[in-house]
Design an enzyme around this catalytic site. Structure first.
Site, PDB file in Angstrom:
ATOM      1  N   GLU A 130       0.803  -1.044  -0.074  1.00 46.85           N
ATOM      2  CA  GLU A 130       0.553  -0.059  -0.134  1.00 46.85           C
ATOM      3  C   GLU A 130       1.020   1.560   0.326  1.00 46.85           C
ATOM      4  OE1 GLU A 130      -2.728  -0.252   2.856  1.00 46.85           O
ATOM      5  OE2 GLU A 130      -3.972  -1.276   1.981  1.00 46.85           O
TER       6      GLU A 130
ATOM      7  N   GLU B 223      -7.143  -7.442  -0.920  1.00 47.66           N
ATOM      8  CA  GLU B 223      -7.513  -7.280   0.311  1.00 47.66           C
ATOM      9  C   GLU B 223      -9.081  -6.821   0.373  1.00 47.66           C
ATOM     10  OE1 GLU B 223      -5.685  -4.490   3.126  1.00 47.66           O
ATOM     11  OE2 GLU B 223      -3.238  -5.947   2.981  1.00 47.66           O
TER      12      GLU B 223
END
Ligand SMILES: *[C@@H]1O[C@H](CO)[C@@H](O)[C@H](O)[C@H]1NC(C)=O
Ligand SMILES: *[C@@H]1O[C@H](CO)[C@@H](O)[C@H](O)[C@H]1NC(C)=O
Length: 858
Positions: free
Chosen positions: A188, A257
């Site tokens: 991320e 995710e």
């Protein structure tokens, strides 16, 4: 000649054996690549369902069961992060045993026949302390985290290579015949890389080529990194990822995710996410070209010890995941998603073959069709409105409930609709056992107590290694996170003639801290405290105090509650009392910030290892009738017998304030039952319709964010167990109680018209027509040895209510209870058709449904 003839005749055989051996060695390994549509394993494109289970958030004893439940739930892959600070707490000293046994975890997954996605990072985020980075990293001269910085890159490469080598040594990569088909580097970073300027691009290019150079033989991904360099696949994280596309047409659309809930913070309400919305998000992703998706989390588990990040992330990391914190199925979430996975797998041949063809069926009504030349066809029909709709597709009529997707694995028959739950529901029951010091009545197990003993933690400086500094110090730089606690102590001498400090009169003590929790003591007495929150970790205290003539001691206890794990430069947020610290009276202020302060890292009881049962510290414990109650800074100890049976165990810390708890020397984490959720922000029901966000569906408002704390069975032993608590604010340990958790009732509520369809219905494991005999309700006891022992409720007609509180409507078949009892009682698993054929017709012309609540033997 003869000899030669003999040998020569054997040679071809010998050669072919060698070749056979080499061949079998090569074919032992899987060749994992990718293309535009999917990950490709041994030349075959695959649709893959994955779920996150983090090995240190459960125990090795729990792993096989969790992994089996993941497999039964239709997963192909188990994903985990690697936690650097867990494995290398001191630079160069590696730990891989117990809950840190990564190799064992990967092998356990392999033994179940599942693949592994190893997210090495080594930045993990994960609501984990400091995002997974060891705090010693912060003290390397010249280091800057997660950017083009040589000291950082050296350490990151060293640790990444260490993990890759460990996996290679054990032949765990798919290319070596092992289960690991995918790895992640970084995590991320794209969310925050702008803050690092142009160095960010250089860093991400370096990270990519460093990872590739480790030669794992399987693909690498970067999540939330739209500029991930080839051959790294950039992947999506979020509540929905159907609109995502990778940065190259040669890369598949992957979702690393999918959040089936959200994490809990101390001071926050409990988040949950309705399964109909998760199923909708998953179905939309596969509808629009996705072929890999991972639930983050599939089992969230527990943040044992001081492993939580945040700050303020709670000890429970349940996440409302399909398997709950205790390892029990979270129903109907687990079952409804399992049914979805089965149907998606039925579509696999069509899904991997081609891109979907899109047709509009009306406003916010979408059909996507995967059709191959060989005749495979799968269709997804989506209603993105919140109202129900009727659509025409391929000449047939379909009912589409609002915010739902119907999946047609043959482009004709609806096998699954995301809004219609066909899976059984269960309630779980926390069964309270005796309060451990009351030693009360059965059936509350053999819990008993030897009574409590205690040690008072000194207020202020008590350790020999205390030190002085001019001015206020930042906490993380000072403690290196060796403890939650740092004492700041100063003496102020009041002669009595100061203009600004008058002995006996009220003086305002003002303290500014970067967080996370502050307690102020004056002359050995607690005068006030402040607690930050997940949204504002800083604290500011203004407290009227009374100073005495002569020497006054001001002791400030600053506590961290997990170090920052997310955001640009999260490592530099800092904590503790950085000032100013002032005293004011009569309009005059004395700034103590640059005075000489005395510091103590951690608690005396921590130095003495009071939480470990040892002869050394035995003599320190006081057992007398004057057990300190509601007093700050007390260590408590007692003994108890483990609750009988095998059901998971929890401790209810009601009565306690805040602190940490150890069972037989193992920390079960921070407890903090006095930190309650805000009284508003929850609603009694939360519609699955419409876009979800982490604050959309909350429960437990006004109640403790976390009251129950998981004690893994493997932490407990036969006979006497020791519990040690450190209480920071003040509490009454005699109020603590134990509970065990088990599945309560099994429930199902299915309409005879379910799912909505014209002709026939293809269920995952059967084909039935809608009226004859109608949809089937399945009930299965959670344990293989259990049988259904009671039907608590059964109604065919228009029953109402939810699992645990069904009631009959005005239309109700008189035979329902008998029919269901005959089909189910005494069996481990049963099916009942929802039809007038089975139950008779109690109200003609009305769509009926069947509701059942059953219990299983223990
Ligand atoms: C692996 O598969 C890819 C494509 O499916 C192929 O090009 C490559 O040659 C294979 N590699 C090995 C070592 O078999
Ligand atoms: C910690 O120490 C470093 C190096 O001495 C310094 O640069 C940094 O500002 C300190 N951090 C905080 C939050 O005070």
């Amino acid at each position: 000649m003869k000899r030669c003839h003999h040998l020569c005749s054997l040679l071809p055989l010998w050669f072919s054996l060698v070749i056979l051996f080499l061949n079998s060695h090569i074919s032992n390994g899987d060749n994992v690549t990718y293309d535009h549509r999917a990950l490709v394993i041994n030349g075959v494109r695959r649709v893959l369902i994955s779920g996150s289970i983090h090995y240190p958030r459960s125990t090795p004893e729990m792993w096989p069961d969790l992994i089996q439940k993941a497999k039964d739930g239709g997963l192909d892959i188990v994903e985990t992060y690697i936690f650097w600070n867990l494995h290398e707490p001191v630079r160069g000293q590696y730990e891989f045993e117990g809950r840190k046994d990564l190799v064992k975890f990967v092998k356990t997954i392999a033994a179940a026949g599942l693949y592994v996605h190893l997210r090495i990072g080594p930045y993990a985020c994960a609501e984990w302390n400091y995002g997974g980075f060891p705090v010693w990293l912060h003290f390397i001269p010249g280091i800057k985290f997660r950017t083009d910085n040589e000291p950082f890159k050296t350490e990151m490469q060293r640790f990444t290579a260490k993990i890759v080598d460990l996996m290679k040594q054990e032949n765990l990569y798919a290319s070596q015949g092992g289960p690991i088909i995918l790895s992640q580097i970084e995590n991320e970073y794209g969310n925050i890389d702008a803050a690092y300027g142009s160095a960010a691009q250089r860093y991400i290019k370096w990270a990519a080529s460093m990872a590739v150079s480790l030669d794992t033989g399987v693909p690498w991904v970067m999540c939330q990194q739209s500029d991930a360099p080839d051959p790294i696949i950039n992947t999506c994280n979020g509540f929905y990822c159907d609109q995502f596309s990778p940065n190259s047409n040669n890369k598949p659309k992957m979702w690393t995710e999918n959040w089936p809930g959200w994490f809990l913070s101390f001071g926050g309400a409990v988040p949950y996410r309705p399964v109909q919305d998760i199923a909708f998000a998953v179905a939309r992703f596969f509808q629009r070209g996705g072929t890999f998706q991972n639930y983050y989390m599939y089992h969230g588990g527990t943040n044992f010890g001081r492993t939580t990040g945040g700050p303020f992330v709670a000890t429970s990391y349940d996440y409302d995941a399909p398997i709950d914190e205790y390892g029990l199925l979270n129903q109907p979430k687990w079952g409804h998603l399992r049914d979805l996975h089965k149907v998606i797998k039925k579509c696999e041949p069509a899904l991997v073959a081609t891109d979907p063809a899109y047709t509009s069926l009306g406003q916010n009504l979408e059909a996507h069709v995967y059709k191959t030349s060989s005749g495979a066809c799968a269709a997804f029909l989506a209603n993105i409105n919140t109202q129900d709709a009727t659509v025409k597709f391929n000449g047939n009529t379909y009912q589409l409930p609002g915010w739902s997707v119907s999946i047609l694995p043959d482009c004709k028959n609806v096998a699954y609709n995301t809004a219609q739950i066909n899976s059984q529901e269960t309630t779980s029951e926390m069964r309270y056992l005796s309060s451990i010091s009351e030693g009360t009545e059965q059936p509350l197990s053999k819990l008993s107590s030897s009574g409590w003993s205690y040690v008072k933690e000194p207020i202020g400086i008590s350790k020999a290694d205390a030190f002085t500094r001019n001015g206020l110090v930042e906490q993380i730089n000072t403690t290196a996170d060796a403890s939650d606690y740092l004492w700041y102590s100063i003496s102020v001498n009041i002669r009595g003639d100061e203009p600004y400090l008058v002995s006996g009169a009220q003086t305002l003590l003002h303290v500014e801290s970067l967080g996370h929790v502050l307690r102020a003591f004056v002359n050995g007495r607690l005068v006030g405290g402040r607690t930050g929150s997940a949204s504002n970790v800083k604290v500011s205290l203004s407290q009227l105090i009374i100073l005495d003539r002569g020497k006054n001691t001001i002791d400030l206890l600053s506590a961290t509650v997990g170090l920052q794990n997310y955001g640009a430069f999260f490592d530099l947020w800092g904590a503790g009392v950085t000032g100013p610290v002032t005293l004011s009276a009569n309009g005059v202020t004395l700034d103590l910030s640059s005075y000489q302060w005395t510091y103590q890292i951690g608690l005396k009881g921590e130095d003495l290892s009071l939480f470990v049962n040892s002869d050394d510290s035995d003599s320190l414990w006081v057992s007398d009738s004057t057990l300190p109650m509601n007093e700050p800074l007390v260590w408590y100890k007692t003994q108890f017998e483990a609750p009988a049976g095998n059901n998971p165990v929890a401790i209810d810390f009601t009565g306690m304030g805040k602190g940490e708890a150890w069972i037989n020397g193992q920390s079960i984490g921070r407890f903090w039952p006095t930190y309650t959720a805000p009284s508003d922000g929850c609603s009694s029901s939360c519609s699955y319709k419409g876009a979800y966000s982490s604050s959309k569906c909350l429960k437990n408002c006004g109640k403790p964010s976390q009251q129950l704390y998981h004690v893994p069975r493997s932490f407990l032993q036969e006979g006497a167990n020791t519990m040690v608590l450190f209480e920071e604010i003040g509490g009454d340990p005699t109020k603590i109680s134990f509970a065990t958790k088990k599945t309560g009732s099994l429930c199902a509520h299915v309409s005879e018209m379910h799912p909505p369809q014209v002709n026939s219905v293809a269920y995952p494991e059967m084909t039935v027509s809608i009226q004859k005999p109608g949809p089937l309700v399945h009930l299965t006891c959670p344990g293989p040895d259990q049988i259904i022992n009671e039907i608590k409720f059964a109604s065919f007609g228009n029953p109402q209510g939810t699992c645990g509180s069904y009631s009959h409507g005005e239309c109700s078949s008189t035979d329902a209870l008998t029919v269901v009892e005959q089909a189910c009682v005494g069996t481990n698993s049963c099916s009942v058709a929802v039809s007038i054929k089975a139950f008779g017709d109690p109200c003609k012309g009305v769509t009926k449904s069947l509701a059942i609540e059953a219990t299983c033997s223990s």
